[in-house]
Design a protein around this motif. Structure first.
Motif, PDB file in Angstrom:
ATOM      1  N   ASP A  73       0.866  -1.174   0.000  1.00  0.00           N
ATOM      2  CA  ASP A  73       0.000   0.000   0.000  1.00  0.00           C
ATOM      3  C   ASP A  73       0.909   1.232   0.000  1.00  0.00           C
ATOM      4  O   ASP A  73       1.466   1.609   1.036  1.00  0.00           O
ATOM      5  N   ALA A  75       0.477   4.358  -0.190  1.00  0.00           N
ATOM      6  CA  ALA A  75       0.113   5.526   0.627  1.00  0.00           C
ATOM      7  C   ALA A  75       0.536   5.352   2.085  1.00  0.00           C
ATOM      8  O   ALA A  75       0.492   6.300   2.860  1.00  0.00           O
ATOM      9  N   LYS A  89       3.530  11.196  -1.826  1.00  0.00           N
ATOM     10  CA  LYS A  89       2.293  10.583  -2.312  1.00  0.00           C
ATOM     11  C   LYS A  89       1.779  11.319  -3.551  1.00  0.00           C
ATOM     12  O   LYS A  89       0.895  10.833  -4.244  1.00  0.00           O
ATOM     13  N   THR A  96      -0.202   8.191  -5.491  1.00  0.00           N
ATOM     14  CA  THR A  96      -0.986   7.119  -4.874  1.00  0.00           C
ATOM     15  C   THR A  96      -2.484   7.241  -5.171  1.00  0.00           C
ATOM     16  O   THR A  96      -3.209   6.254  -5.079  1.00  0.00           O
ATOM     17  N   ALA A  97      -2.926   8.449  -5.543  1.00  0.00           N
ATOM     18  CA  ALA A  97      -4.344   8.605  -5.852  1.00  0.00           C
ATOM     19  C   ALA A  97      -4.725   7.769  -7.069  1.00  0.00           C
ATOM     20  O   ALA A  97      -5.793   7.169  -7.126  1.00  0.00           O
ATOM     21  N   PRO A 100      -2.485   3.162  -6.237  1.00  0.00           N
ATOM     22  CA  PRO A 100      -2.204   3.008  -4.801  1.00  0.00           C
ATOM     23  C   PRO A 100      -1.331   1.811  -4.435  1.00  0.00           C
ATOM     24  O   PRO A 100      -0.855   1.738  -3.325  1.00  0.00           O
ATOM     25  N   LYS A 101      -1.126   0.878  -5.387  1.00  0.00           N
ATOM     26  CA  LYS A 101      -0.423  -0.352  -5.008  1.00  0.00           C
ATOM     27  C   LYS A 101       0.851  -0.561  -5.813  1.00  0.00           C
ATOM     28  O   LYS A 101       0.934  -0.163  -6.984  1.00  0.00           O
TER      29      LYS A 101
END
Lengths: 186, 187
Positions: A73, A75, A89, A96-97, A100-101
């Motif tokens: 993850d 974030a 981020k 990450t928006a 995210p992975k």
């Protein structure tokens, strides 16, 4: 008691995941670590990801048969300061928006001797997939297996730091990822 | 007139210059907000230089303390009010204490924040404490408070020297000036 229901949901899905893949061990998240080190302005800096999951079926006697998938993850990154965490981020870094992975799948694992192994496989992050090679050690004590290793990656290959953030005097290209995965059960 | 040794004089003025540089760098990086790669690099460089200056001050002050013990200091000029002699002495001791303490607190705070000192990009100094963000913040407050205390003492110290030189017109300051300039003054 919203928190409680979330926790029991997470627990339920963990149990479900564990029972689905009967061979896979469960990751002991409390004992496992996923960190990285890099240089900014020539100063070594450590960071880590707080949330990651793994689905690992590893037997030191049969490394060729290893099945391992890791999901991070992004974030959950911690680079040591809240300003820094918000910045990385953002769009120019992990974004990450929209992604995210990060995922890694071990495609091949071979024994190097002396308790050492080499894993090879694709790492996908920010829409970029690159093969990485990592050496690690495996130690088993009772029902607990600890995989510990490192691998280098070049952040610019994964577009971590776009635009003028590609200045490697400010942030070095080389990032060394360090991990310790503690697996329970077999 | 008994003068400080030339090594003591050189170290005094060099350290003074470095202390002012450290303040300048700290005020500058404190005003820089990271909004772009350029400001990131600027702020990072200023912080790195601030740390180098601070550690250099620490090393030079330790040398100075040894010289102070070995060579001593000239006695105060005769006929000075006792309270002023005492106040000057107390200020000197506090200045020494802070010149040691400030870099050490800075070193502690940067260790706590997880950013080690890599002196002149060559030698990585050991971390004095483990990474602890809350401790880092507290130490930063202590570092700033100690810095402004040092600044106040430096101001008092300089004001006293200026008073002796220009109002009392005595030799107090000359004892800490290079001998060539004091010869010129002596004309």
């Amino acid at each position: 008691m919203k928190r409680f229901s979330f926790n029991s949901l997470a627990l339920a899905s963990l149990i479900a995941a564990a029972s689905l893949s009967a061979n896979a061990a469960t990751l002991n998240a409390g004992k496992s670590q996923l960190g990285f080190s890099f240089k900014q302005m020539g100063v070594p800096t450590e960071g880590r990801f707080k949330a990651f999951t793994a689905n690992v079926d590893f037997d030191a006697a049969k490394p060729d048969a290893t099945k391992a998938e890791f999901t991070v993850d992004l974030a959950s990154i911690d680079v040591g300061s809240s300003d820094g965490n918000n910045a990385v981020k953002g769009k120019d870094f992990f974004n990450t928006a929209s992604g995210p992975k990060a995922t890694f799948t071990a495609k091949s694992v071979k024994a190097l001797g002396g308790g050492k192994f080499e894993a090879r496989g694709p790492l996908t992050m920010k829409g970029v997939t690159r093969d990485i090679v990592s050496t690690f050690t495996a130690k088993t004590a009772g029902a607990e297996t600890t995989l510990e290793g490192t691998f280098p990656l070049q952040r610019l290959q994964f577009k971590i730091g776009e635009g003028a953030w590609d200045d490697t005097d400010a942030i070095a290209d080389l990032v060394t990822v360090k991990y310790k995965f503690v697996l329970n059960g077999k | 007139m008994q003068r400080y040794s030339s090594a003591q004089i050189a170290l005094h003025w060099l350290i003074a210059l470095l202390i002012f540089s450290a303040f300048g760098l700290a005020w500058y990086f404190g005003s820089v907000e990271i909004t772009s790669p350029a400001t990131f690099k600027l702020k990072g460089s200023l912080i790195v230089w601030h740390k180098w200056v601070g550690i250099t001050v620490l090393a030079l002050v330790l040398i100075r303390l040894v010289l102070r013990v070995v060579r001593g200091a000239p006695a105060a000029l005769p006929n000075q009010p006792a309270w002023q002699v005492k106040a000057a002495e107390a200020t000197h001791y506090l200045l020494y204490a802070l010149m040691v303490a400030l870099p050490v607190i800075g070193w502690l705070l940067t260790s706590a924040k997880g950013y080690p000192v890599v002196l002149f990009k060559l030698v990585q100094l050991p971390d004095l404490v483990g990474k602890d963000e809350a401790l880092g913040k507290t130490l930063q407050d202590v570092h700033e408070f100690a810095a402004y205390t040092l600044l106040a003492l430096v101001a008092l110290h300089a004001a006293a020297a200026i008073k002796h030189h220009f109002i009392d017109r005595d030799d107090t300051l000359k004892r800490m000036l290079p001998s060539s300039s004091s010869r010129k003054n002596g004309l």
